[in-house]
Structure formats: structure tokens, C-alpha cells
Design a protein around this motif. Structure first.
Motif, PDB file in Angstrom:
ATOM      1  N   ASN A 105      -6.825 -13.079 -16.527  1.00  0.00           N
ATOM      2  CA  ASN A 105      -7.288 -11.692 -16.544  1.00  0.00           C
ATOM      3  C   ASN A 105      -8.270 -11.542 -17.704  1.00  0.00           C
ATOM      4  OD1 ASN A 105      -5.461 -10.872 -14.455  1.00  0.00           O
ATOM      5  ND2 ASN A 105      -3.823 -10.927 -15.986  1.00  0.00           N
ATOM      6  N   ILE A 106      -9.483 -11.102 -17.393  1.00  0.00           N
ATOM      7  CA  ILE A 106     -10.547 -11.026 -18.404  1.00  0.00           C
ATOM      8  C   ILE A 106     -10.080 -10.210 -19.603  1.00  0.00           C
ATOM      9  CG2 ILE A 106     -12.870 -10.162 -18.856  1.00  0.00           C
ATOM     10  CD1 ILE A 106     -13.554 -10.767 -15.948  1.00  0.00           C
ATOM     11  N   ARG A 107     -10.296 -10.734 -20.794  1.00  0.00           N
ATOM     12  CA  ARG A 107      -9.830 -10.080 -22.025  1.00  0.00           C
ATOM     13  C   ARG A 107     -10.988  -9.895 -23.000  1.00  0.00           C
ATOM     14  NH1 ARG A 107      -4.266 -13.221 -23.463  1.00  0.00           N
ATOM     15  NH2 ARG A 107      -4.204 -11.682 -25.124  1.00  0.00           N
ATOM     16  N   LEU A 108     -12.015  -9.205 -22.548  1.00  0.00           N
ATOM     17  CA  LEU A 108     -13.152  -8.889 -23.397  1.00  0.00           C
ATOM     18  C   LEU A 108     -12.870  -7.612 -24.185  1.00  0.00           C
ATOM     19  CD1 LEU A 108     -16.033  -9.489 -20.831  1.00  0.00           C
ATOM     20  CD2 LEU A 108     -15.403 -10.986 -22.736  1.00  0.00           C
ATOM     21  N   PHE A 109     -13.673  -7.392 -25.236  1.00  0.00           N
ATOM     22  CA  PHE A 109     -13.645  -6.125 -25.958  1.00  0.00           C
ATOM     23  C   PHE A 109     -14.632  -5.211 -25.235  1.00  0.00           C
ATOM     24  CE2 PHE A 109     -12.246  -9.310 -28.979  1.00  0.00           C
ATOM     25  CZ  PHE A 109     -11.090  -8.728 -29.476  1.00  0.00           C
ATOM     26  N   ALA A 110     -14.093  -4.379 -24.360  1.00  0.00           N
ATOM     27  CA  ALA A 110     -14.910  -3.656 -23.386  1.00  0.00           C
ATOM     28  C   ALA A 110     -15.939  -2.734 -24.013  1.00  0.00           C
ATOM     29  CB  ALA A 110     -13.998  -2.856 -22.450  1.00  0.00           C
ATOM     30  N   ASN A 111     -15.613  -2.140 -25.163  1.00  0.00           N
ATOM     31  CA  ASN A 111     -16.519  -1.169 -25.785  1.00  0.00           C
ATOM     32  C   ASN A 111     -17.370  -1.775 -26.890  1.00  0.00           C
ATOM     33  OD1 ASN A 111     -15.789   1.137 -24.212  1.00  0.00           O
ATOM     34  ND2 ASN A 111     -13.842   1.198 -25.319  1.00  0.00           N
ATOM     35  N   MET A 112     -17.391  -3.105 -26.958  1.00  0.00           N
ATOM     36  CA  MET A 112     -18.303  -3.807 -27.857  1.00  0.00           C
ATOM     37  C   MET A 112     -19.438  -4.395 -27.037  1.00  0.00           C
ATOM     38  SD  MET A 112     -15.479  -5.660 -30.331  1.00  0.00           S
ATOM     39  CE  MET A 112     -16.684  -6.631 -31.227  1.00  0.00           C
ATOM     40  N   THR A 113     -20.564  -4.662 -27.685  1.00  0.00           N
ATOM     41  CA  THR A 113     -21.696  -5.229 -26.960  1.00  0.00           C
ATOM     42  C   THR A 113     -21.432  -6.689 -26.604  1.00  0.00           C
ATOM     43  OG1 THR A 113     -22.873  -6.036 -28.906  1.00  0.00           O
ATOM     44  CG2 THR A 113     -23.265  -3.733 -28.254  1.00  0.00           C
ATOM     45  N   VAL A 114     -22.294  -7.197 -25.730  1.00  0.00           N
ATOM     46  CA  VAL A 114     -22.225  -8.603 -25.347  1.00  0.00           C
ATOM     47  C   VAL A 114     -22.328  -9.488 -26.577  1.00  0.00           C
ATOM     48  CG1 VAL A 114     -23.519 -10.410 -24.135  1.00  0.00           C
ATOM     49  CG2 VAL A 114     -23.067  -8.220 -22.996  1.00  0.00           C
ATOM     50  N   LEU A 115     -23.303  -9.212 -27.437  1.00  0.00           N
ATOM     51  CA  LEU A 115     -23.480 -10.013 -28.645  1.00  0.00           C
ATOM     52  C   LEU A 115     -22.264  -9.915 -29.560  1.00  0.00           C
ATOM     53  CD1 LEU A 115     -25.215 -11.775 -30.521  1.00  0.00           C
ATOM     54  CD2 LEU A 115     -26.240  -9.661 -31.423  1.00  0.00           C
ATOM     55  N   GLU A 116     -21.735  -8.717 -29.737  1.00  0.00           N
ATOM     56  CA  GLU A 116     -20.581  -8.537 -30.618  1.00  0.00           C
ATOM     57  C   GLU A 116     -19.370  -9.306 -30.105  1.00  0.00           C
ATOM     58  OE1 GLU A 116     -21.639  -4.040 -32.314  1.00  0.00           O
ATOM     59  OE2 GLU A 116     -20.420  -4.297 -30.508  1.00  0.00           O
ATOM     60  N   ASN A 117     -19.174  -9.360 -28.797  1.00  0.00           N
ATOM     61  CA  ASN A 117     -18.065 -10.122 -28.238  1.00  0.00           C
ATOM     62  C   ASN A 117     -18.179 -11.593 -28.598  1.00  0.00           C
ATOM     63  OD1 ASN A 117     -15.889  -9.051 -26.131  1.00  0.00           O
ATOM     64  ND2 ASN A 117     -17.661  -7.668 -26.071  1.00  0.00           N
ATOM     65  N   VAL A 118     -19.379 -12.156 -28.525  1.00  0.00           N
ATOM     66  CA  VAL A 118     -19.554 -13.571 -28.857  1.00  0.00           C
ATOM     67  C   VAL A 118     -19.366 -13.785 -30.358  1.00  0.00           C
ATOM     68  CG1 VAL A 118     -21.104 -15.554 -28.751  1.00  0.00           C
ATOM     69  CG2 VAL A 118     -21.089 -13.893 -26.892  1.00  0.00           C
ATOM     70  N   LEU A 119     -19.827 -12.835 -31.165  1.00  0.00           N
ATOM     71  CA  LEU A 119     -19.660 -12.957 -32.614  1.00  0.00           C
ATOM     72  C   LEU A 119     -18.184 -12.973 -33.007  1.00  0.00           C
ATOM     73  CD1 LEU A 119     -22.517 -10.618 -33.912  1.00  0.00           C
ATOM     74  CD2 LEU A 119     -22.365 -13.105 -34.190  1.00  0.00           C
ATOM     75  N   VAL A 120     -17.346 -12.258 -32.254  1.00  0.00           N
ATOM     76  CA  VAL A 120     -15.903 -12.294 -32.512  1.00  0.00           C
ATOM     77  C   VAL A 120     -15.389 -13.721 -32.402  1.00  0.00           C
ATOM     78  CG1 VAL A 120     -13.647 -11.628 -31.599  1.00  0.00           C
ATOM     79  CG2 VAL A 120     -15.442  -9.917 -31.857  1.00  0.00           C
ATOM     80  N   GLY A 121     -15.930 -14.473 -31.446  1.00  0.00           N
ATOM     81  CA  GLY A 121     -15.500 -15.851 -31.251  1.00  0.00           C
ATOM     82  C   GLY A 121     -15.905 -16.793 -32.361  1.00  0.00           C
ATOM     83  N   ARG A 122     -16.800 -16.342 -33.251  1.00  0.00           N
ATOM     84  CA  ARG A 122     -17.261 -17.185 -34.351  1.00  0.00           C
ATOM     85  C   ARG A 122     -16.346 -17.125 -35.572  1.00  0.00           C
ATOM     86  NH1 ARG A 122     -20.035 -21.351 -34.070  1.00  0.00           N
ATOM     87  NH2 ARG A 122     -20.782 -21.119 -36.203  1.00  0.00           N
ATOM     88  N   HIS A 123     -15.344 -16.265 -35.549  1.00  0.00           N
ATOM     89  CA  HIS A 123     -14.595 -16.009 -36.780  1.00  0.00           C
ATOM     90  C   HIS A 123     -13.881 -17.236 -37.330  1.00  0.00           C
ATOM     91  CE1 HIS A 123     -11.168 -15.717 -34.010  1.00  0.00           C
ATOM     92  NE2 HIS A 123     -10.387 -15.872 -35.060  1.00  0.00           N
TER      93      HIS A 123
END
Length: 300
Positions: A105-123
Motif C-alpha cells: 500500500n503506497i506510503r507517500l507523504f501525500a501533502n509534500m511535494t514530489v521532491l520533498e518525498n525523495v529528500l525524506v529518503g536521503r535522511h
């Protein structure tokens, strides 16, 4: 569920591309929920440069096994190693070690931008701490710039660069799946686990996802994928492992798996010697569903 397991136009995965060096090694992995055993004594190895598929009927224990590999569940028995080192039972440390995953089940941060979602993965790959972030000194700004550059590379790679400022919730379904893969790749993994990456997709989207997985493998990242679409799996994978009632039934090339009568029986619901009864299957399905629901927070 797609149950067509007839021979396909296999060979696209390029057998022989794996180096033989183990990236992932699961040994005797067992997971029990109370008196129910969802996964029983499963061994699995994924080599460098390899795409491995994990298939099985509903309730077979596939997602439970994935959760044991990625630290969401603590195996009742057995060990999971990444590049020869036994992994801790904490998901963020597993990600830091080099294993990333997507979810059924997709678990994106729905109210964040596409770029911000990928930046979360960089932590897990940034070294700047709290004080650096608060003070926004030169070190933080440099790390921030490098993270954004890497995130944009991944958006280009997945075909989403033109939508960097769009909210994740506004993307079409297929692009949300791509974004989740891009976010997983942002942690620079050596192994990517994909949990039903083509679920709900049309044939064109499925073909695009297949090409993307090949491209990920060509970047030097090993891939382990759960999928119900048999045509997708058999065209994609170097090896396929079949789980039935939490146990590994057979493992081999697409040709070997498709020719195994027990696999056909498991998917068509035909009993075979030692097969679990319907009551056992439904109990394990319920235990898996309950436990998985408890681990999935709402990210919308």
C-alpha cells in the motif's frame, strides 16, 4: 490475482548477470503470531546483480517475510544478513545498512511535494545533526544542496523531474508508485525490495515498471520483488522462489517454477500432498493482515 503461469517470453532479465556474491542471506527465518506460524524456516539468497521474485497465493507469508527482512518484524527464529553482516531488528538501521523497500500500500507523504518525498529518503545518508540544521551553517547548506542534486537525479531516472513541485497526492497512481521507488533509491541501497510494484497498473504501466526495475539492476542494485502478476515476474526475474503456507515450496528459473505441478496446484487451489487446509490458510491471512495493519502508520 493473476494466475496465468503459462510459459512466457522469458530471457529479458539476462540470466548470468549475477556475480555470485551474496547481498542478502536469510537463513531459517520463522515468524509466529501466537500459535500461528506465518513463515516457517525459509532460506533465501539474493546475489549481486540479480533480480529475484517471491511469489505465492494470498496468505502465503510473502509480506510477513519481507517485514522480517527489513526489521519491521523480529523473526521468531533465524537470521538475516546483508553482505555478510547480521542485520539489527530495527527498520531504520536496516535502511542505513543498505536495504530499501516499497510497500504493498503506497506510503507517500501525500501533502509534500514530489521532491520533498525523495529528500525524506536521503535522511540516512546525511551527517548533519540537529544543531547544524537549526543554525543552517555552511555544512548544512552544502549537505542540503547535495541531497537536492541527488534527489533530482533520481527524479530524472524515474521520469518524474518535470513534476518535482507537484504534491504527491496529485500524481496519477502509476507515478505515485514511481515516486515511492525513487524515495527508496534515495537511501543509496545495495538491495531494493519491491512489494507488489505493479498492483493496480494497466499493461503499459506494468511494462514501464519492468523497464525501470531492469534499469535499477543495471545501476548495480540487486532487487527482490513480490508480485501476483506471473507474466511480469517470469519475464523479469533471474530466479523465482515460491512460498505456500509460509514455507518455501520450490526455487529456480522461470522454466523450473512453471513446470512444477505443486506450484500450479497452489495457484489453482488444487490440494496436493501435505497442502494446508482452507482453515489454516485463512487463520494465517488474518494474522498477517492484523500485524501488518499495526505497523503501517498513516502518512497522508
Amino acid at each position: 490475482m493473476t494466475t496465468d503461469i503459462q510459459p512466457t517470453d522469458s530471457g529479458a532479465a539476462g540470466p548470468g548477470t549475477a556475480t555470485g556474491t551474496a547481498v542478502l542471506e536469510a537463513t531459517g527465518v520463522t515468524k509466529k503470531f501466537g500459535g500461528l506460524t506465518a513463515v516457517k524456516n525459509v532460506d533465501l539468497r539474493v546475489n549481486s546483480g540479480e533480480i529475484v521474485g517471491l511469489i505465492g497465493p494470498n496468505g502465503a507469508g510473502k509480506t510477513t517475510f519481507f517485514n522480517c527482512l527489513t526489521g519491521l518484524y523480529v523473526p521468531t527464529e533465524g537470521t538475516v544478513s546483508y553482505k555478510g553482516t547480521v542485520l539489527p531488528h530495527q527498520s531504520h538501521l536496516v535502511t542505513k545498512a543498505g536495504i530499501a523497500r516499497t510497500f504493498q500500500n503506497i506510503r507517500l507523504f501525500a501533502n509534500m511535494t514530489v521532491l520533498e518525498n525523495v529528500l525524506v529518503g536521503r535522511h540516512t545518508r546525511t551527517k548533519e545533526g540537529l544543531w547544524s540544521a537549526l543554525l543552517r551553517g555552511p555544512g548544512f547548506k552544502k549537505a542540503e544542496k547535495e541531497s537536492e542534486a541527488r534527489a533530482m537525479e533520481l527524479l530524472e531516472f524515474t521520469g518524474l523531474a518535470g513534476k518535482r513541485d507537484h504534491l504527491a497526492r496529485n500524481l496519477p497512481y502509476g507515478e505515485q508508485r514511481k515516486l515511492e521507488i525513487a524515495r527508496a533509491l534515495a537511501s543509496d541501497p545495495g538491495l531494493l525490495l519491491l512489494d507488489e510494484p505493479t498492483a493496480g497498473m494497466n499493461p503499459q504501466e506494468t511494462r514501464t515498471t519492468q523497464d525501470l526495475v531492469f534499469a535499477i539492476r543495471d545501476q548495480g542494485i540487486a532487487v527482490l520483488v513480490i508480485e501476483h502478476d506471473m507474466r511480469f515476474i517470469f519475464n523479469l526475474c533471474d530466479r523465482v522462489s515460491v512460498l505456500v503456507q509460509g514455507e518455501k515450496l520450490v526455487e529456480g528459473t522461470a522454466e523450473v517454477v512453471q513446470a512444477d505441478e505443486r506450484v500450479v496446484a497452489a495457484y489453482l487451489g488444487t490440494p496436493y500432498e501435505g497442502a494446508p487446509g482452507a482453515e489454516e490458510v485463512s487463520e494465517v491471512e488474518a494474522a498477517e493482515a492484523h500485524s501488518t495493519a499495526g505497523t503501517e502508520g498513516d502518512t497522508k
